[in-house]
Design a protein around this motif. Structure first.
Motif, short mmCIF file in Angstrom:
data_model
loop_
_atom_site.label_atom_id
_atom_site.label_comp_id
_atom_site.label_asym_id
_atom_site.label_seq_id
_atom_site.Cartn_x
_atom_site.Cartn_y
_atom_site.Cartn_z
N VAL A 58 47.35 39.43 44.15
CA VAL A 58 46.90 40.77 43.75
C VAL A 58 46.01 40.67 42.51
O VAL A 58 44.95 41.32 42.43
N GLU A 59 46.41 39.84 41.57
CA GLU A 59 45.63 39.67 40.35
C GLU A 59 44.24 39.09 40.67
O GLU A 59 43.22 39.56 40.12
N GLN A 60 44.18 38.11 41.57
CA GLN A 60 42.89 37.52 41.95
C GLN A 60 42.00 38.55 42.63
O GLN A 60 40.80 38.63 42.37
N ILE A 61 42.60 39.34 43.51
CA ILE A 61 41.82 40.36 44.22
C ILE A 61 41.27 41.40 43.25
O ILE A 61 40.11 41.81 43.34
N LEU A 62 42.09 41.82 42.30
CA LEU A 62 41.63 42.81 41.32
C LEU A 62 40.49 42.24 40.47
O LEU A 62 39.54 42.97 40.14
N ARG A 63 40.57 40.97 40.13
CA ARG A 63 39.47 40.34 39.39
C ARG A 63 38.21 40.30 40.25
O ARG A 63 37.10 40.54 39.78
N GLY A 64 38.40 39.96 41.54
CA GLY A 64 37.26 39.92 42.44
C GLY A 64 36.62 41.28 42.63
O GLY A 64 35.40 41.38 42.82
N LEU A 65 37.42 42.33 42.53
CA LEU A 65 36.91 43.70 42.66
C LEU A 65 36.34 44.23 41.35
O LEU A 65 35.74 45.31 41.33
N GLU A 66 36.57 43.48 40.27
CA GLU A 66 36.16 43.92 38.93
C GLU A 66 36.74 45.29 38.62
O GLU A 66 36.06 46.20 38.12
N ALA A 67 38.02 45.43 38.94
CA ALA A 67 38.70 46.71 38.72
C ALA A 67 38.84 46.98 37.23
O ALA A 67 38.96 46.07 36.41
N SER A 68 38.82 48.26 36.88
CA SER A 68 38.97 48.66 35.47
C SER A 68 40.38 48.29 35.01
O SER A 68 41.31 48.17 35.81
N ILE A 98 43.04 50.79 36.35
CA ILE A 98 43.34 50.63 37.78
C ILE A 98 44.12 49.34 38.00
O ILE A 98 45.11 49.31 38.75
N ALA A 99 43.72 48.27 37.33
CA ALA A 99 44.41 46.98 37.48
C ALA A 99 45.86 47.09 37.06
O ALA A 99 46.76 46.57 37.72
N ARG A 149 52.48 39.98 52.93
CA ARG A 149 52.81 40.48 51.60
C ARG A 149 52.17 39.57 50.55
O ARG A 149 52.50 38.39 50.46
N PRO A 150 51.26 40.10 49.72
CA PRO A 150 50.59 39.25 48.74
C PRO A 150 51.52 38.92 47.57
O PRO A 150 52.38 39.73 47.20
N SER A 151 51.33 37.76 46.99
CA SER A 151 52.04 37.43 45.76
C SER A 151 51.38 38.19 44.61
O SER A 151 50.28 38.73 44.75
N LEU A 152 52.04 38.22 43.46
CA LEU A 152 51.44 38.88 42.29
C LEU A 152 50.15 38.18 41.89
O LEU A 152 49.19 38.83 41.45
N LEU A 153 50.10 36.85 42.07
CA LEU A 153 48.88 36.11 41.76
C LEU A 153 47.75 36.52 42.71
O LEU A 153 46.60 36.68 42.28
N ALA A 185 52.60 46.55 42.58
CA ALA A 185 52.86 45.26 43.22
C ALA A 185 54.18 44.66 42.74
O ALA A 185 54.94 44.08 43.52
N ARG A 186 54.47 44.81 41.46
CA ARG A 186 55.73 44.29 40.92
C ARG A 186 56.93 45.02 41.51
O ARG A 186 57.95 44.41 41.86
N ILE A 187 56.81 46.35 41.65
CA ILE A 187 57.90 47.13 42.26
C ILE A 187 58.12 46.70 43.70
O ILE A 187 59.25 46.47 44.14
N ALA A 188 57.01 46.58 44.46
CA ALA A 188 57.13 46.17 45.86
C ALA A 188 57.73 44.79 45.99
O ALA A 188 58.57 44.53 46.86
N GLN A 189 57.33 43.88 45.11
CA GLN A 189 57.84 42.51 45.16
C GLN A 189 59.34 42.49 44.85
O GLN A 189 60.12 41.80 45.51
N THR A 190 59.75 43.29 43.87
CA THR A 190 61.17 43.35 43.51
C THR A 190 61.99 43.92 44.65
O THR A 190 63.06 43.40 44.99
N GLU A 191 61.50 45.01 45.26
CA GLU A 191 62.24 45.63 46.37
C GLU A 191 62.36 44.67 47.55
O GLU A 191 63.39 44.59 48.21
#
Length: 237
Positions: free
Chosen positions: A42-52, A55-56, A36-40, A63-69
């Protein structure tokens, strides 16, 4: 979803890992749902993907919902299911109006004993009997005519085969019986309905109305719903 985005970006796991300053094995575990990835993360991966940005924002919200659950589930296992039942009973006692949107299964307030037991089958065995009893006891709030309830369920939630077919038929019959109570409104969103607002989440709203003022407490955030005023429970479901 992250794996799909990586492939859309034309990146290998090795290249993405280098961009994110992560190991390739960690990327692989995250994409394979083995870690399970941390929010950080996920944020790093999205930056690496250069997501819009759009999408980000969507991926971070999920990711926040999954982390909370996940955190809620871990806390429940540690503290005991009875603590959650007491918390919910307190909310129900102090609230006057309730709004439920049920995406994937039927809430315990509307459930038969068999359905409640099946919903808690994965709970620690030593907690199950007490949690079932407390869930069923909470159903008494439905018969308090000073409280108003609205339940909107998807047809998929109604048909979800949590219990054997004959028990599911009894569960659906119970839903029909609740529509005859003047303080309960219950609607079903049929299969095949298209939503223009994107992904949906299960949520509950508790409304407290002392005299002329009110406050709202939400159990969890959900997307905006389409107009469901005309959707009534079909006894043929």
């Amino acid at each position: 979803m992250l794996k799909h985005l990586r492939k859309q970006a034309g990146l290998s796991g090795v290249r993405l890992a280098a961009r994110c300053n992560m190991s390739q094995s960690k990327i692989s575990r995250i994409e394979g749902n083995k870690s399970r990835p941390s929010l950080l993360d996920v944020e790093q991966i999205l930056r690496g993907l250069e997501a819009s940005p759009a999408i980000a924002a969507e991926v971070m919200a999920l990711a926040r919902i999954a982390q909370t659950e996940w955190q809620d589930g871990r806390t429940l296992r540690r503290k005991g299911l009875d603590k959650k039942q007491l918390q919910l009973a307190g909310l129900e006692a102090s609230s006057t109006t309730f709004r439920y949107f049920l995406l994937s299964m039927i809430t315990g307030l509307l459930a038969t004993p068999e359905y409640v037991r099946a919903s808690l089958a994965q709970a620690p065995p030593e907690q199950q009997a007490k949690a079932v009893a407390m869930k069923l006891d909470r159903q008494r709030v439905l018969f308090d005519r000073s409280k108003l309830f609205t339940f909107i369920l998807t047809e998929q939630a109604v048909r979800y085969p949590l219990v054997p077919p004959h028990e599911l038929a009894m569960q659906i019959d119970r839903l029909v019986s609740f529509t005859r109570q003047p303080n309960i409104r219950l609607g079903i969103i049929p299969m095949g309905v298209n939503f223009s607002s994107g992904a949906l989440n299960t949520f509950t709203v508790y409304l407290v109305v002392p005299c002329c003022s009110g406050s709202v407490r939400t159990g969890s955030l959900g997307s905006a719903l389409p107009d469901v005023q005309g959707w009534l429970l079909d006894p043929g479901l």
